[in-house]
Design a protein around this motif. Structure first.
Motif: not given
Ligand SMILES: Cc1ncc(C[n+]2csc(CCOP(=O)(O)OP(=O)(O)O)c2C)c(N)n1
Ligand SMILES: [Mg+2]
Lengths: 136, 187
Positions: A35-38, A61-66, A116-119, A121-129
Motif C-alpha cells: 500500500r504505497p503513498a507519496i 491505481m490508488p495513490l495517497p499523496m500527502l 477511501y483511496t484504496f477503495m 483506486n485513484k490518486p487522492v490529494a491531502i493538502l496540509t498547510d
C-alpha cells in the motif's frame, strides 16, 4: 514526518530524486502487493501531471499523496504562492479527490481518506498547510 | 541487431520472470513476440520503467526485469542513484541502448554520442553494471538472473524499428492481469 516514517518499522521509505520517479516506485510497489503513498510538496503537482494521468489514473491505481501545501497563510516565500494558486485548480482539473488539513484535528480523517483511496483506486490529494503543521 | 531482434532473442528468458516494459515500440514488440501475463506493458509515462520495476522488486520476492531505453533513462537520470542506494537483488535493469529515441522516429540521443550510460550507472553507485553488444544480451541476462545480484545491463544495439501493431488492451486489464500473475508466482 519523514523522521516518523523512517522510525516506523511497518513503512519502507524510499527517497526519490523526482516526484514522478516516486510515483513510478509507488506503482511498482502497489503491483507487488503493498500500500504505497507519496510525500511531496504542492510544487510537484506541476511536474507530475503526465505521470498522474498516464500511469496512476490510466491503470487505475490508488495513490495517497500527502502534500505540503506551500504558499498558503504564514508563507514567507512569495514564489511559493505562485504554485499555491494553481494547486487546487489543477487537482480539480484532474478529477483528483482533494482534502485540506488546515486545523489541528483535521488529521483525524486520514485513516478514512486512506481507506477511501484504496477503495476507489485513484490518486487522492491531502493538502496540509502551515496553519495545520504550525510551520515557519 | 535492432531492439526487436534483442527482444525476440531474450523472449524465452523473459517469460519466466516479471517484466516491466518501456513505453512505445519495446512494449509493442514484446506484446507481439511473446505476450505473457507476467509482462507489464507501459503505454505512456516515459522514464519510469526502472522506477516501477524497482518498486515492484522491493515489494515482493520474484525477479523483476525492467526493459528500458537509453532515451528514457536520460529523461529520468535520478533513477540511477535511487537504484544504487536501494539494493534489490531480484532487480535487473536492462537498458536497450540504440542511441536514439526509437519510438518517435529514431532521433539521436546523447547515449549514442559522448555519454556512457554504463559509466553514469557506475558513478551513481550501481555495483554490478555490464555493457554488452546486442548479440550477447541473452547470455548476460541469463547470468544476471542466476547471480541474484542487482544488475544494470546496457545492451548496445543499432537503431531501427519494425512494423508492429499497437496494444489495444485496456490498461486496467493489463494491470489486473499482471498483479494476478505476480500474486500467483509469489503464492
Ligand atoms: C515526457 C515525454 N516526452 C516525450 C515522449 C515521447 N516518447 C515516447 S517514447 C520516446 C522515445 C523513448 O526512447 P528510448 O527510451 O530510447 O526507447 P526506444 O524507443 O529507443 O527503445 C519518446 C521521445 C513521451 N511519451 N513523454
Ligand atoms: Mg532508444
Amino acid at each position: 514526518m519523514i523522521d516518523a516514517v523512517e522510525k516506523e518499522p511497518s513503512i519502507y521509505h524510499i527517497p526519490s530524486n523526482k516526484e514522478d520517479e516516486g510515483m513510478g516506485l509507488c506503482a511498482g510497489a502497489f503491483m507487488g502487493g503493498k500500500r504505497p503513498a507519496i510525500i511531496m510538496q504542492n510544487t510537484a503537482i506541476g511536474v507530475t501531471v503526465n505521470t498522474l494521468v498516464t500511469l496512476t489514473q490510466f491503470y487505475r491505481m490508488p495513490l495517497p499523496m500527502l502534500i505540503s501545501y506551500r504558499g498558503e497563510l504564514k508563507e514567507p516565500v512569495a514564489c511559493q504562492v505562485e504554485m499555491a494558486v494553481h494547486t487546487k485548480a489543477l487537482l480539480n482539473l484532474l478529477n483528483i479527490p482533494t482534502y485540506h488539513f488546515h486545523k489541528s484535528g483535521d488529521e483525524e480523517e486520514l485513516d478514512a481518506i486512506l481507506k477511501y483511496t484504496f477503495m476507489c483506486n485513484k490518486p487522492v490529494a491531502i493538502l496540509t498547510d502551515a496553519t495545520f503543521w504550525g510551520g515557519y | 541487431m535492432v531492439r526487436s531482434e534483442i527482444i525476440r532473442d531474450i523472449a524465452p528468458i523473459l517469460r519466466d520472470q516479471l517484466v516491466v516494459c518501456n513505453i512505445g515500440l519495446p512494449s509493442q514488440e514484446l506484446h507481439m513476440i511473446d505476450d505473457q501475463a507476467s509482462n507489464f506493458y507501459m503505454l505512456g509515462t516515459m522514464g519510469l520503467s526502472s522506477s516501477i520495476g524497482l518498486g515492484l522488486a522491493l515489494a515482493q520476492d520474484k525477479t523483476v526485469i525492467s526493459i528500458d531505453g537509453d532515451g528514457s533513462v536520460l529523461t529520468n537520470f535520478g533513477t540511477l542513484p535511487t537504484i544504487a542506494n536501494n539494493v534489490a537483488d531480484n532487480f535487473i535493469l536492462l537498458i536497450v541502448d540504440n542511441g536514439s529515441y526509437g519510438s518517435t522516429g529514431d532521433q539521436p540521443t546523447y547515449a549514442g554520442q559522448k555519454t556512457s550510460l554504463a559509466a553514469v550507472a557506475k558513478a551513481c553507485g550501481c555495483e554490478t553494471v555490464i555493457e554488452c553488444q546486442a548479440e550477447e544480451t541473452g547470455a548476460v541476462l541469463k547470468a544476471a538472473i542466476e547471480s541474484q545480484k542487482m544488475t544494470v545491463i546496457v545492451s548496445k544495439c543499432e537503431s531501427g524499428n519494425i512494423k508492429v501493431p499497437v496494444i489495444t488492451k485496456d490498461p486496467a486489464v493489463i494491470r489486473d492481469r499482471f498483479m494476478t500473475e505476480v500474486a500467483r508466482r509469489n503464492a
